[in-house]
Enzyme design. Structure first.
Site, PDB file in Angstrom:
ATOM      1  N   GLU A 148      23.324 -35.182  40.482  1.00 54.06           N
ATOM      2  CA  GLU A 148      24.518 -34.333  40.652  1.00 54.06           C
ATOM      3  C   GLU A 148      25.441 -34.310  39.432  1.00 54.06           C
ATOM      4  O   GLU A 148      26.643 -34.544  39.553  1.00 54.06           O
ATOM      5  CB  GLU A 148      25.274 -34.770  41.913  1.00 54.06           C
ATOM      6  CG  GLU A 148      24.392 -34.741  43.154  1.00 54.06           C
ATOM      7  CD  GLU A 148      25.073 -35.285  44.406  1.00 54.06           C
ATOM      8  OE1 GLU A 148      26.247 -35.647  44.355  1.00 54.06           O
ATOM      9  OE2 GLU A 148      24.377 -35.350  45.450  1.00 54.06           O
ATOM     10  N   ASN A 190      18.189 -34.632  39.853  1.00 56.35           N
ATOM     11  CA  ASN A 190      18.359 -34.233  41.254  1.00 56.35           C
ATOM     12  C   ASN A 190      19.748 -33.633  41.485  1.00 56.35           C
ATOM     13  O   ASN A 190      20.754 -34.215  41.069  1.00 56.35           O
ATOM     14  CB  ASN A 190      18.189 -35.505  42.117  1.00 56.35           C
ATOM     15  CG  ASN A 190      18.111 -35.236  43.607  1.00 56.35           C
ATOM     16  OD1 ASN A 190      17.436 -34.303  44.036  1.00 56.35           O
ATOM     17  ND2 ASN A 190      18.793 -36.050  44.399  1.00 56.35           N
ATOM     18  N   HIS A 230      20.231 -29.311  51.159  1.00 53.58           N
ATOM     19  CA  HIS A 230      21.052 -29.484  52.370  1.00 53.58           C
ATOM     20  C   HIS A 230      21.519 -28.090  52.790  1.00 53.58           C
ATOM     21  O   HIS A 230      22.408 -27.507  52.170  1.00 53.58           O
ATOM     22  CB  HIS A 230      22.256 -30.383  52.079  1.00 53.58           C
ATOM     23  CG  HIS A 230      21.886 -31.795  51.755  1.00 53.58           C
ATOM     24  ND1 HIS A 230      21.379 -32.664  52.700  1.00 53.58           N
ATOM     25  CD2 HIS A 230      21.929 -32.487  50.601  1.00 53.58           C
ATOM     26  CE1 HIS A 230      21.141 -33.836  52.131  1.00 53.58           C
ATOM     27  NE2 HIS A 230      21.450 -33.748  50.858  1.00 53.58           N
ATOM     28  N   GLU A 259      15.998 -33.775  49.682  1.00 57.48           N
ATOM     29  CA  GLU A 259      16.925 -34.216  50.738  1.00 57.48           C
ATOM     30  C   GLU A 259      17.081 -33.151  51.810  1.00 57.48           C
ATOM     31  O   GLU A 259      18.191 -32.908  52.309  1.00 57.48           O
ATOM     32  CB  GLU A 259      18.300 -34.548  50.133  1.00 57.48           C
ATOM     33  CG  GLU A 259      18.247 -35.548  49.006  1.00 57.48           C
ATOM     34  CD  GLU A 259      19.630 -35.940  48.468  1.00 57.48           C
ATOM     35  OE1 GLU A 259      20.646 -35.641  49.112  1.00 57.48           O
ATOM     36  OE2 GLU A 259      19.666 -36.555  47.383  1.00 57.48           O
ATOM     37  N   ASP A 261      17.649 -30.930  54.863  1.00 59.63           N
ATOM     38  CA  ASP A 261      18.044 -30.835  56.272  1.00 59.63           C
ATOM     39  C   ASP A 261      18.590 -29.436  56.516  1.00 59.63           C
ATOM     40  O   ASP A 261      19.043 -28.769  55.592  1.00 59.63           O
ATOM     41  CB  ASP A 261      19.026 -31.937  56.724  1.00 59.63           C
ATOM     42  CG  ASP A 261      20.178 -32.176  55.782  1.00 59.63           C
ATOM     43  OD1 ASP A 261      20.546 -31.260  55.029  1.00 59.63           O
ATOM     44  OD2 ASP A 261      20.734 -33.301  55.813  1.00 59.63           O
TER      45      ASP A 261
HETATM   46  O1  9MR Z   1      23.144 -39.813  53.577  1.00 60.60           O
HETATM   47  C1  9MR Z   1      24.000 -40.548  52.734  1.00 60.60           C
HETATM   48  C2  9MR Z   1      25.183 -41.071  53.531  1.00 60.60           C
HETATM   49  O2  9MR Z   1      24.734 -42.028  54.474  1.00 60.60           O
HETATM   50  C3  9MR Z   1      26.184 -41.690  52.594  1.00 60.60           C
HETATM   51  O3  9MR Z   1      27.352 -42.068  53.327  1.00 60.60           O
HETATM   52  C4  9MR Z   1      26.535 -40.695  51.506  1.00 60.60           C
HETATM   53  C5  9MR Z   1      27.539 -41.286  50.543  1.00 60.60           C
HETATM   54  O4  9MR Z   1      27.922 -40.390  49.587  1.00 60.60           O
HETATM   55  O5  9MR Z   1      25.382 -40.305  50.805  1.00 60.60           O
HETATM   56  C6  9MR Z   1      24.477 -39.646  51.618  1.00 60.60           C
HETATM   57  O6  9MR Z   1      23.367 -39.218  50.856  1.00 60.60           O
HETATM   58  C7  9MR Z   1      23.661 -38.306  49.815  1.00 60.60           C
HETATM   59  C8  9MR Z   1      22.645 -38.539  48.716  1.00 60.60           C
HETATM   60  O7  9MR Z   1      22.647 -39.885  48.328  1.00 60.60           O
HETATM   61  C9  9MR Z   1      22.916 -37.650  47.510  1.00 60.60           C
HETATM   62  N1  9MR Z   1      22.971 -36.273  47.903  1.00 60.60           N
HETATM   63  C10 9MR Z   1      23.861 -35.952  49.032  1.00 60.60           C
HETATM   64  C11 9MR Z   1      23.520 -36.833  50.227  1.00 60.60           C
HETATM   65  C12 9MR Z   1      24.354 -36.440  51.429  1.00 60.60           C
HETATM   66  O8  9MR Z   1      25.704 -36.661  51.180  1.00 60.60           O
END
Ligand code: 9MR
Length: 379
Positions: A148, A190, A230, A259, A261
């Site tokens: 990111e 990513n 997402h 990722e 969903d």
């Molecule tokens: O799914 C993850 C969630 O449990 C955490 O609280 C969060 C913290 O920022 O991160 C989520 O996963 C993220 C991923 O690591 C990077 N891309 C976005 C995902 C969803 O927020």
């Protein structure tokens, strides 16, 4: 220079398998890393979760356990306990492990983000990558190296502490450190909201494209682009994601759906539409020769990061986990690829996806330009 002469077209005409094969078996048969983000639940939820994971997926990624704050909360004190549990489960079930992630602006402890000196921050980054990649060397086929780094709705860099303290070359350094630490792992950039080339994702996907093509030009060891994916129901444009995949492939880079969903609510109509959405994305992936990883961000809705009541993933339930229509969408997409066709007189070269149009005449297959096709084994 003459354009590459090979064309392929893919038949998508086979009927769906009605539960005869698991998603894992189907993905294995096509060489796809089909996985889920993993946070191991506790108590009575653990056994059904683990059996769904190992029966339906061939790949895991730690949802949070490998992130900086969980592996190096204190400077140079490393804790791999939670991540090791997931890696051990995954490898002992003959599955693959994907790594997430080395360098991100989020879920980083304050002792890192408070460092103001460029050289110190680079040294800290290098040590973190060396330790994390080193601990899992040989166990992880692909790492998210930088996560990111492009700003939302922009072609420019996010003004993270990494960017502000080091400069844009923090990305180059991260990839070089990662390659030196584990030369056999595939290395990925990513990001989210950069999947397609229309609407709100158009600008950012161009920013990501420019970034990774610059990395390639400078000889930085990058192997692929992660499209986080997402989405909300019907909230993406399949054709424009396909076009973005094709331009990434043309750079010689892989595509990983990292990722996925698809959020909706729990009505029969929405679950059917969600199935169609999942099917269209897996269909895109199997039609792109360099799309080899397809990960959903969780196993079951109850554990989705989208929170209570989430309806976003392929499975539902906790103590009993069942497949949703969306899971059939995945199996239909994979099993629907019956053959790949090549222009009969094509010279050897890079296989490029072209178009899906073809027709049969007197027992032979032709593309829409009238060229005779021969069947190739599905890659
Ligand atoms: O799914 C993850 C969630 O449990 C955490 O609280 C969060 C913290 O920022 O991160 C989520 O996963 C993220 C991923 O690591 C990077 N891309 C976005 C995902 C969803 O927020």
């Amino acid at each position: 220079m003459k354009r590459i002469a090979l064309l392929i077209a893919v038949s998508i005409s086979m009927p769906a398998l009605s539960g005869a094969q698991t998603l894992r078996q189907l993905a294995d048969s096509r060489g796809i890393h089909f996985g889920a983000a993993v946070t191991l639940p506790t108590g009575a939820n653990l056994a059904p979760y683990e059996s769904t994971l190992s029966q339906q997926f061939n790949t895991s990624v730690c949802e949070n356990a490998m992130k900086w704050q969980n592996t190096e909360g204190t400077r140079n004190v490393f804790n791999f306990t939670a991540a090791d549990a997931i890696v051990d489960f995954t490898l002992s079930h003959g599955m693959y492990m994907r790594g997430h992630n080395f360098v991100w602006h989020s879920q980083v402890p304050g002792w890192v983000s408070n460092i103001t000196n460029r050289d110190t921050l680079l040294a800290v980054m290098k040590n973190h990558i060396n330790q994390l990649a080193g601990h899992y060397k040989g166990k992880i086929y692909e790492w998210d190296v930088v996560n990111e780094a492009i700003a939302d709705g922009s072609t420019g860099f996010r003004t993270s502490f990494w960017y502000q303290r080091i400069g844009a070359d923090f990305i180059d350094s991260a990839f070089v450190y990662a390659h030196r630490a584990d030369p056999n792992a595939l290395l990925v950039y990513n990001d989210y909201g950069a999947e397609g080339m229309t609407g709100s994702t158009a600008t950012k996907s161009t920013g990501v494209y420019n970034l990774v093509s610059g990395l390639k030009t400078r000889g930085i060891p990058i192997n692929g682009v992660g499209l986080q994916s997402h989405f909300n129901l019907n909230g993406f444009d399949t054709a424009s994601i396909g076009a973005n995949m094709s331009r990434i492939e043309a750079l010689g880079l892989n595509i990983s759906i990292t990722e996925l969903d698809i959020s909706t609510s729990n009505t029969t109509a929405n679950l059917d539409a969600q199935k169609a959405n999942y099917k269209s994305l897996m269909t895109l992936c199997v039609h792109h020769p360099r799309c080899k990883t397809f990960i959903t961000w969780g196993v079951n809705d109850a554990q989705s990061w989208k929170g209570a009541g989430a309806v976003a993933l392929l499975f539902t339930g906790t103590t009993t986990i069942t497949a949703k229509p969306a899971a059939s969408g995945i199996s239909e997409a994979i099993s629907g690829v019956s053959s790949v066709w090549q222009v009969a007189n094509g010279r050897p070269g890079v296989l490029r996806q072209s178009h899906l149009g073809r027709f049969e005449l007197n027992g032979s297959m032709f593309d829409l330009r009238g060229r005779k096709l021969v069947a190739l084994p599905v890659p």
